[in-house]
Write a protein that holds these residues in place. Structure first.
Motif, short mmCIF file in Angstrom:
data_model
loop_
_atom_site.label_atom_id
_atom_site.label_comp_id
_atom_site.label_asym_id
_atom_site.label_seq_id
_atom_site.Cartn_x
_atom_site.Cartn_y
_atom_site.Cartn_z
N LEU A 115 0.79 -1.23 -0.06
CA LEU A 115 0.10 0.08 -0.13
C LEU A 115 0.98 1.22 0.10
O LEU A 115 1.87 1.31 0.72
N PRO A 116 0.42 2.28 -0.74
CA PRO A 116 1.26 3.56 -0.61
C PRO A 116 0.83 4.42 0.47
O PRO A 116 -0.39 4.13 0.98
N PRO A 117 1.62 5.39 0.75
CA PRO A 117 1.20 6.22 2.06
C PRO A 117 -0.12 6.74 1.88
O PRO A 117 -0.83 6.97 2.73
N THR A 118 -0.66 7.16 0.54
CA THR A 118 -1.82 7.62 0.26
C THR A 118 -2.89 6.86 0.39
O THR A 118 -4.14 7.01 0.15
N ALA A 119 -2.72 5.68 0.80
CA ALA A 119 -3.89 4.55 0.88
C ALA A 119 -4.60 5.12 2.26
O ALA A 119 -5.73 4.55 2.47
N LEU A 120 -3.94 5.96 3.00
CA LEU A 120 -4.73 6.47 4.47
C LEU A 120 -4.93 7.87 4.34
O LEU A 120 -3.89 8.44 3.63
N SER A 121 -5.91 8.26 4.86
CA SER A 121 -6.28 9.77 5.06
C SER A 121 -5.27 10.19 6.16
O SER A 121 -4.68 9.52 7.01
N LYS A 122 -5.35 11.73 6.32
CA LYS A 122 -4.29 12.24 7.19
C LYS A 122 -4.81 11.74 8.73
O LYS A 122 -4.07 11.48 9.60
N PHE A 123 -6.22 11.63 8.78
CA PHE A 123 -6.66 11.25 10.29
C PHE A 123 -6.36 9.96 10.48
O PHE A 123 -5.98 9.60 11.71
N GLU A 124 -6.60 8.94 9.29
CA GLU A 124 -6.12 7.57 9.71
C GLU A 124 -4.72 7.49 10.07
O GLU A 124 -4.29 6.62 11.08
N TRP A 125 -3.93 8.23 9.40
CA TRP A 125 -2.36 8.20 9.64
C TRP A 125 -2.11 8.45 10.85
O TRP A 125 -1.37 7.90 11.85
N TYR A 126 -2.74 9.54 11.29
CA TYR A 126 -2.34 9.93 12.94
C TYR A 126 -2.70 9.06 13.94
O TYR A 126 -2.24 8.76 15.02
N PHE A 127 -3.93 8.46 13.68
CA PHE A 127 -4.72 7.24 14.54
C PHE A 127 -3.55 6.16 14.68
O PHE A 127 -3.38 5.74 15.52
N ILE A 128 -3.16 5.81 13.38
CA ILE A 128 -2.49 4.77 13.54
C ILE A 128 -0.80 4.99 14.25
O ILE A 128 -0.15 4.20 14.96
N LEU A 129 -0.28 6.13 13.82
CA LEU A 129 0.75 6.64 14.45
C LEU A 129 0.77 6.69 15.97
O LEU A 129 1.62 6.37 16.67
N ALA A 130 -0.37 7.17 16.51
CA ALA A 130 -0.79 7.18 17.88
C ALA A 130 -0.68 5.86 18.47
O ALA A 130 -0.10 5.79 19.73
N MET A 131 -1.19 4.87 17.84
CA MET A 131 -1.19 3.29 18.38
C MET A 131 0.22 3.01 18.51
O MET A 131 0.82 2.35 19.48
N VAL A 132 1.01 3.21 17.43
CA VAL A 132 2.47 2.93 17.36
C VAL A 132 3.33 3.56 18.62
O VAL A 132 4.01 3.09 19.40
N TYR A 133 3.12 4.83 18.47
CA TYR A 133 3.83 5.72 19.35
C TYR A 133 3.49 5.23 21.12
O TYR A 133 4.33 5.19 21.95
N PHE A 134 2.04 5.10 21.34
CA PHE A 134 1.87 4.66 22.78
C PHE A 134 2.39 3.36 23.14
O PHE A 134 2.58 3.19 24.22
N GLN A 135 2.53 2.35 21.97
CA GLN A 135 3.00 1.18 22.29
C GLN A 135 4.51 1.32 22.61
O GLN A 135 5.18 0.80 23.46
N GLN A 136 5.28 2.33 21.91
CA GLN A 136 6.79 2.56 22.01
C GLN A 136 6.99 3.05 23.18
O GLN A 136 7.99 2.77 24.11
N GLN A 137 6.07 3.86 24.03
CA GLN A 137 6.26 4.63 25.13
C GLN A 137 5.81 3.73 26.35
O GLN A 137 5.87 4.38 27.46
N GLN A 138 5.29 2.73 26.05
CA GLN A 138 4.73 1.76 27.04
C GLN A 138 3.73 2.53 27.99
O GLN A 138 3.85 2.32 29.22
N VAL A 139 2.62 3.11 27.69
CA VAL A 139 1.85 3.60 28.38
C VAL A 139 0.74 2.75 29.01
O VAL A 139 0.71 1.62 28.49
#
Length: 433
Positions: A115-139
């Motif tokens: 899938l290209p980066p454009t497969a996701l909307s901006k909002f979808e991008w930030y949602f997925i980024l948030a999930m990854v970041y929260f896991q990385q930061q062990q919240v």
């Protein structure tokens, strides 16, 4: 490249606008989360849907969890200055370096799915980024707002919340969600999950309430809503309020809340009900609740940005929000002459908003918010104002900054200026500090 240039380059790849109901968005996002190893399952989730009050409810809950000692994230929208505001941990937004790390991980996962980066909307991008970041930061906990509706919202890719909360359901996004409260509530109710407790705002409209109760029953989920809510506001001004409130599940005396507006009492009752349920799962001392509520702030919601004259920014962008603003102004400043600075979006019910706002004003200045795809041009907004209030003094300014300067020139030092109608207008007039 500098880190700022790297961020700009990454954001340039996140170019797609809203893709709501364009294919199976939720299914696609679940595929991406699976490819990433389901980061969303590494922490406990609270999922919030509703028309108005999501931001206040999210901030109160997240602050309570942080104050009680739990590393806690929040995913919220809209943002006012930086899209990074959508992703925070313990009130601090994601850094550029952490954004780039998460972006690279998500982009690699998209590549594995061809899938290209454009497969996701901006909002979808930030949602997925948030999930990854929260896991990385062990919240430990994350409070997540839906962006639009519920059933087809990106956040509905989440499958295992600990709690589902519904703030006030009202009319908004009707072209997408339906033109009745029953239809809107039905779409929002789809974030419920089997057996997951449901919290509901204490003053839901009967049509919405019926939908939520039936959906909770279908999901065999316990349904928590204060039916015996009583409250007394002991202090109420532009810095916040002190309130005592009781229901069948809690009794609180003299809670200090920095959020402004009587409507915040119902949001507070929603939060306290949620905390009552959470206290059966984790330790949340009452002193932490009291301390947290005294600290919660929400920029762009009845925010004072100037004195003499008093200048308020409020992001009310639908009729329910406008009514809440008018009710608060009538209580706080019933006799102060009001200058309105208005900017609105074409796809909102702006005529009904004007019918609520204009009778309270002594003059109005209209402008155009910074949203080229959706803004209502100032001259069209002016025409709508003249139809509703033909004798009201009115000025047109192309730029929001110019409109606020004119408001200062036309307003006495003891009067009031209120900037409202859209978060896109509010964000342009936020002070830099």
């Amino acid at each position: 490249m500098t880190i700022e240039q790297q961020v700009a380059a990454a954001q340039a790849e996140m170019t797609q606008g809203m893709l709501y109901e364009v294919g199976d968005r939720v299914g696609l996002l679940r595929q991406v989360l699976a490819e990433l190893g389901h980061p969303e399952n590494k922490f406990k989730l609270i999922h919030i849907a509703g028309t108005n009050g999501k931001g206040s409810t999210t901030q109160m809950l997240r602050t309570i969890l942080t104050t009680a000692g739990y590393r806690s994230g929040a995913f919220m929208s809209p943002y006012l200055r930086s899209p990074f505001e959508q992703i925070t941990i313990d009130g601090q937004m994601i850094t550029a370096a952490d954004f780039l790390t998460a972006f690279a991980q998500v982009k690699q996962a998209l590549g594995e799915l061809t899938l290209p980066p454009t497969a996701l909307s901006k909002f979808e991008w930030y949602f997925i980024l948030a999930m990854v970041y929260f896991q990385q930061q062990q919240v430990a906990w994350v409070v997540i707002e839906t962006g639009l509706g519920g059933e087809f919202d990106a956040t509905n890719a989440l499958d295992q919340p600990e709690l589902v909360i519904f703030t006030k359901i009202a009319y908004d996004h009707m072209a997408l969600l339906g033109d009745t409260l029953t239809a809107i509530a039905t779409t929002k109710s789809k974030i419920m999950r089997p057996g997951v407790p449901v919290i509901s705002y204490p003053q839901q409209a009967p049509e919405a309430e019926m939908v939520l109760r039936q959906a909770a029953q279908h999901n065999r989920a316990t349904y928590w809503q204060p039916q015996q809510l009583k409250y007394t506001i002991e202090r109420f001004d532009l810095t916040g309020m002190t309130v005592s409130l009781t229901s069948e599940w809690f009794t609180w005396s003299q809670l200090t809340l920095r959020l402004v507006g009587e409507f915040q009492v119902a949001n507070l009752a929603t939060v306290l009900t949620a905390v009552h349920v959470l206290q059966q799962l984790i330790t949340i001392p009452n002193k932490c609740i009291r301390q947290a509520l005294s600290q919660v702030q929400l920029p762009g919601r009845l925010q004072v940005i100037g004195q003499r004259p008093t200048v308020l920014l409020d992001g009310a962008h639908n009729p329910d929000g406008s009514q809440a603003l008018v009710t608060t102004l009538q209580r706080l400043t019933p006799h102060r002459p009001l200058t309105l600075v208005l900017g609105m979006l074409r796809d909102k019910n702006y005529r009904q908003m004007l019918q609520l706002l204009l009778p309270r004003a002594q003059r109005v200045i209209v402008t155009t918010p910074d949203n080229p795809q959706r803004h209502l041009p100032a001259n069209e907004l002016a025409a709508a104002c003249r139809q509703i209030a033909p004798d009201l003094p009115l000025s047109i300014c192309a730029a929001p900054q110019q409109a606020l300067r004119l408001a200062h020139q036309q307003t006495a030092v003891d009067d009031l200026i209120v900037v409202t109608g859209s978060f896109y207008l509010v964000k342009e007039l936020l002070p830099d500090d």
